[in-house]
Design a protein around this motif. Structure first.
Motif, PDB file in Angstrom:
ATOM      1  N   ALA A   1       0.816  -1.205   0.000  1.00 17.17           N
ATOM      2  CA  ALA A   1       0.000   0.000   0.000  1.00 17.17           C
ATOM      3  C   ALA A   1       0.851   1.257   0.000  1.00 17.17           C
ATOM      4  O   ALA A   1       1.976   1.268   0.519  1.00 17.17           O
ATOM      5  N   ASP A   2       0.294   2.337  -0.579  1.00 15.42           N
ATOM      6  CA  ASP A   2       0.977   3.622  -0.524  1.00 15.42           C
ATOM      7  C   ASP A   2       0.647   4.308   0.804  1.00 15.42           C
ATOM      8  O   ASP A   2      -0.106   3.777   1.628  1.00 15.42           O
ATOM      9  N   GLU A   3       1.217   5.481   1.018  1.00 10.49           N
ATOM     10  CA  GLU A   3       1.064   6.178   2.284  1.00 10.49           C
ATOM     11  C   GLU A   3      -0.400   6.422   2.632  1.00 10.49           C
ATOM     12  O   GLU A   3      -0.831   6.211   3.776  1.00 10.49           O
ATOM     13  N   GLU A   4      -1.166   6.857   1.644  1.00 11.06           N
ATOM     14  CA  GLU A   4      -2.581   7.162   1.883  1.00 11.06           C
ATOM     15  C   GLU A   4      -3.364   5.905   2.239  1.00 11.06           C
ATOM     16  O   GLU A   4      -4.219   5.926   3.127  1.00 11.06           O
ATOM     17  N   GLN A   5      -3.072   4.813   1.579  1.00 12.78           N
ATOM     18  CA  GLN A   5      -3.779   3.561   1.855  1.00 12.78           C
ATOM     19  C   GLN A   5      -3.434   3.018   3.236  1.00 12.78           C
ATOM     20  O   GLN A   5      -4.298   2.502   3.947  1.00 12.78           O
ATOM     21  N   VAL A   6      -2.162   3.138   3.607  1.00 13.79           N
ATOM     22  CA  VAL A   6      -1.751   2.702   4.944  1.00 13.79           C
ATOM     23  C   VAL A   6      -2.467   3.535   6.006  1.00 13.79           C
ATOM     24  O   VAL A   6      -2.993   2.998   6.988  1.00 13.79           O
ATOM     25  N   SER A   7      -2.496   4.836   5.798  1.00 16.16           N
ATOM     26  CA  SER A   7      -3.167   5.727   6.757  1.00 16.16           C
ATOM     27  C   SER A   7      -4.652   5.407   6.848  1.00 16.16           C
ATOM     28  O   SER A   7      -5.241   5.423   7.935  1.00 16.16           O
ATOM     29  N   GLY A   8      -5.262   5.094   5.710  1.00 14.11           N
ATOM     30  CA  GLY A   8      -6.678   4.759   5.686  1.00 14.11           C
ATOM     31  C   GLY A   8      -6.965   3.476   6.443  1.00 14.11           C
ATOM     32  O   GLY A   8      -7.947   3.387   7.192  1.00 14.11           O
ATOM     33  N   PHE A   9      -6.127   2.471   6.234  1.00 13.08           N
ATOM     34  CA  PHE A   9      -6.287   1.197   6.944  1.00 13.08           C
ATOM     35  C   PHE A   9      -6.161   1.413   8.446  1.00 13.08           C
ATOM     36  O   PHE A   9      -6.978   0.905   9.223  1.00 13.08           O
ATOM     37  N   GLU A  10      -5.160   2.165   8.856  1.00  8.45           N
ATOM     38  CA  GLU A  10      -4.931   2.410  10.278  1.00  8.45           C
ATOM     39  C   GLU A  10      -6.081   3.201  10.886  1.00  8.45           C
ATOM     40  O   GLU A  10      -6.516   2.933  12.017  1.00  8.45           O
ATOM     41  N   ARG A  11      -6.602   4.168  10.141  1.00  5.61           N
ATOM     42  CA  ARG A  11      -7.734   4.962  10.644  1.00  5.61           C
ATOM     43  C   ARG A  11      -8.967   4.087  10.844  1.00  5.61           C
ATOM     44  O   ARG A  11      -9.643   4.170  11.878  1.00  5.61           O
ATOM     45  N   ARG A  12      -9.266   3.242   9.874  1.00  2.66           N
ATOM     46  CA  ARG A  12     -10.440   2.369   9.991  1.00  2.66           C
ATOM     47  C   ARG A  12     -10.250   1.360  11.115  1.00  2.66           C
ATOM     48  O   ARG A  12     -11.205   1.027  11.830  1.00  2.66           O
ATOM     49  N   ARG A  13      -9.022   0.873  11.272  1.00  3.20           N
ATOM     50  CA  ARG A  13      -8.746  -0.080  12.344  1.00  3.20           C
ATOM     51  C   ARG A  13      -9.009   0.556  13.703  1.00  3.20           C
ATOM     52  O   ARG A  13      -9.627  -0.052  14.583  1.00  3.20           O
ATOM     53  N   ARG A  14      -8.572   1.783  13.875  1.00  2.00           N
ATOM     54  CA  ARG A  14      -8.769   2.475  15.146  1.00  2.00           C
ATOM     55  C   ARG A  14     -10.246   2.752  15.409  1.00  2.00           C
ATOM     56  O   ARG A  14     -10.711   2.705  16.555  1.00  2.00           O
ATOM     57  N   GLU A  15     -10.986   3.062  14.356  1.00  2.00           N
ATOM     58  CA  GLU A  15     -12.426   3.299  14.517  1.00  2.00           C
ATOM     59  C   GLU A  15     -13.127   2.047  15.025  1.00  2.00           C
ATOM     60  O   GLU A  15     -13.996   2.116  15.897  1.00  2.00           O
ATOM     61  N   ILE A  16     -12.745   0.904  14.485  1.00  4.19           N
ATOM     62  CA  ILE A  16     -13.330  -0.364  14.928  1.00  4.19           C
ATOM     63  C   ILE A  16     -12.923  -0.666  16.363  1.00  4.19           C
ATOM     64  O   ILE A  16     -13.744  -1.088  17.184  1.00  4.19           O
ATOM     65  N   LEU A  17     -11.656  -0.428  16.678  1.00  9.38           N
ATOM     66  CA  LEU A  17     -11.177  -0.675  18.032  1.00  9.38           C
ATOM     67  C   LEU A  17     -11.933   0.164  19.052  1.00  9.38           C
ATOM     68  O   LEU A  17     -12.317  -0.329  20.123  1.00  9.38           O
ATOM     69  N   THR A  18     -12.149   1.429  18.736  1.00 10.99           N
ATOM     70  CA  THR A  18     -12.831   2.334  19.652  1.00 10.99           C
ATOM     71  C   THR A  18     -14.214   1.818  20.012  1.00 10.99           C
ATOM     72  O   THR A  18     -14.687   1.990  21.142  1.00 10.99           O
ATOM     73  N   ARG A  19     -14.868   1.150  19.065  1.00 12.10           N
ATOM     74  CA  ARG A  19     -16.197   0.603  19.310  1.00 12.10           C
ATOM     75  C   ARG A  19     -16.152  -0.771  19.978  1.00 12.10           C
ATOM     76  O   ARG A  19     -17.188  -1.278  20.423  1.00 12.10           O
TER      77      ARG A  19
END
Length: 244
Positions: A70-88
Motif C-alpha cells: 500500500a501507498d502512504e494514503e492507503q496505509v493511513s486509511g487502513f490504520e484509521r479504519r482499524r482504530r475506529e473499529i477498536l474504539t467501538r
C-alpha cells in the motif's frame, strides 16, 4: 498496586482480532500482528522512532506481510479504519470492576502502568470508566521509558509516594510485567488468563483472574506489607507486626 492495562483490564486481543478480521476477512492474522507490534514497539523503547511513526510503519509492514503493498494514503486509511473499529470494540474483562472496587474500598493506592502511547490509552481508560480508580497513570509513550525497565516501575512508585517494596504489580506478560516488576523490587503477579503451561520463576505469583487477587494480597503479601494505602481512607485490611 500497579496494574497493566491491555489484556489485563481491557480485552485488547479480542478487539484487535475483530478489527483485523473486519478489514481483511481473515481470522488468523493476530499472531502476525502481535509479532510485528512487538518488533516496532521495541524501536520506540530504543528511542529510534516515536509512537505515531510506529503505528504507521507497523501497519505498512503488516500489510506487506499479507501481500498488500500500500501507498502512504492507503496505509493511513487502513490504520484509521482499524482504530475506529477498536474504539467501538474495547471491553473490560468481567473480573475488572469488582477487583478495582475492592482495591478502592481497601484504600489501596492504584496506578495504571502501560507501554502504549499516551493519547489513545488515556482515551480508552476514560471511555471505559477506569480513570476514577487510578491515583496515578504511567504511560511509556509519555515517559520515554517502558516495562520491563526498572526505571518505569520506580517512576510509578515515586508517583504513588511509596517504596518499590510497598508495591505490587499485576500484568498479563510474564517477562515484561511480572519478571520486570520482580527485578525492580516490587511484588510480582503474573495474570495468566490463558492458562499457559509455564511455571512462573521464583518471586512471581500466578493468578488466572483478577478475582483471585484480593485473596493473594491478603494471604501472600501480608508478611511483606500490603500496597501503599490512602491515608484518608480506612483500609479493609491492615498489617500489624506482619500479621493480619
Amino acid at each position: 498496586m500497579c496494574l497493566d492495562i491491555d489484556d489485563t483490564l481491557i480485552d485488547c486481543t479480542a478487539a484487535i482480532r475483530l478489527s483485523l478480521r473486519a478489514l481483511t476477512g481473515q481470522n488468523d492474522l493476530w499472531p502476525l500482528w502481535d509479532l510485528i507490534t512487538e518488533e516496532h514497539v521495541a524501536l520506540v523503547v530504543a528511542g529510534e522512532i516515536d509512537y505515531a511513526t510506529m503505528h504507521h510503519k507497523r501497519t505498512e509492514c503488516f500489510l506487506a506481510e499479507i501481500g498488500i503493498f500500500a501507498d502512504e494514503e492507503q496505509v493511513s486509511g487502513f490504520e484509521r479504519r482499524r482504530r475506529e473499529i477498536l474504539t467501538r470494540s474495547w471491553q473490560l474483562f468481567e473480573d475488572v470492576l469488582p477487583c478495582l472496587e475492592w482495591l478502592r474500598a481497601a484504600g489501596v493506592l492504584v496506578a495504571a502502568v502501560t507501554n502504549a502511547s499516551g493519547t489513545h490509552q488515556r482515551k480508552k481508560i476514560a471511555d471505559l470508566g477506569l480513570a476514577r480508580f487510578f491515583d496515578h497513570v504511567a504511560i511509556a509513550g509519555e515517559l520515554g521509558v517502558a516495562k520491563p525497565d526498572p526505571a518505569m516501575f520506580h517512576s510509578v512508585c515515586l508517583g504513588l509516594g511509596c517504596d518499590p517494596a510497598q508495591a505490587v504489580h499485576v500484568g498479563d506478560k510474564l517477562d515484561t510485567d511480572a519478571i520486570g516488576a520482580r527485578d525492580a523490587g516490587l511484588g510480582a503477579v503474573w495474570l495468566d488468563r490463558d492458562g499457559i503451561a509455564e511455571r512462573a520463576p521464583a518471586g512471581v505469583h500466578t493468578i488466572s483472574g483478577l478475582d483471585e487477587l484480593p485473596e493473594l494480597l491478603v494471604s501472600e503479601f501480608a508478611k511483606l506489607g500490603v500496597p501503599a494505602q490512602r491515608a484518608t481512607e480506612t483500609p479493609a485490611f491492615t498489617v500489624r507486626n506482619s500479621v493480619l
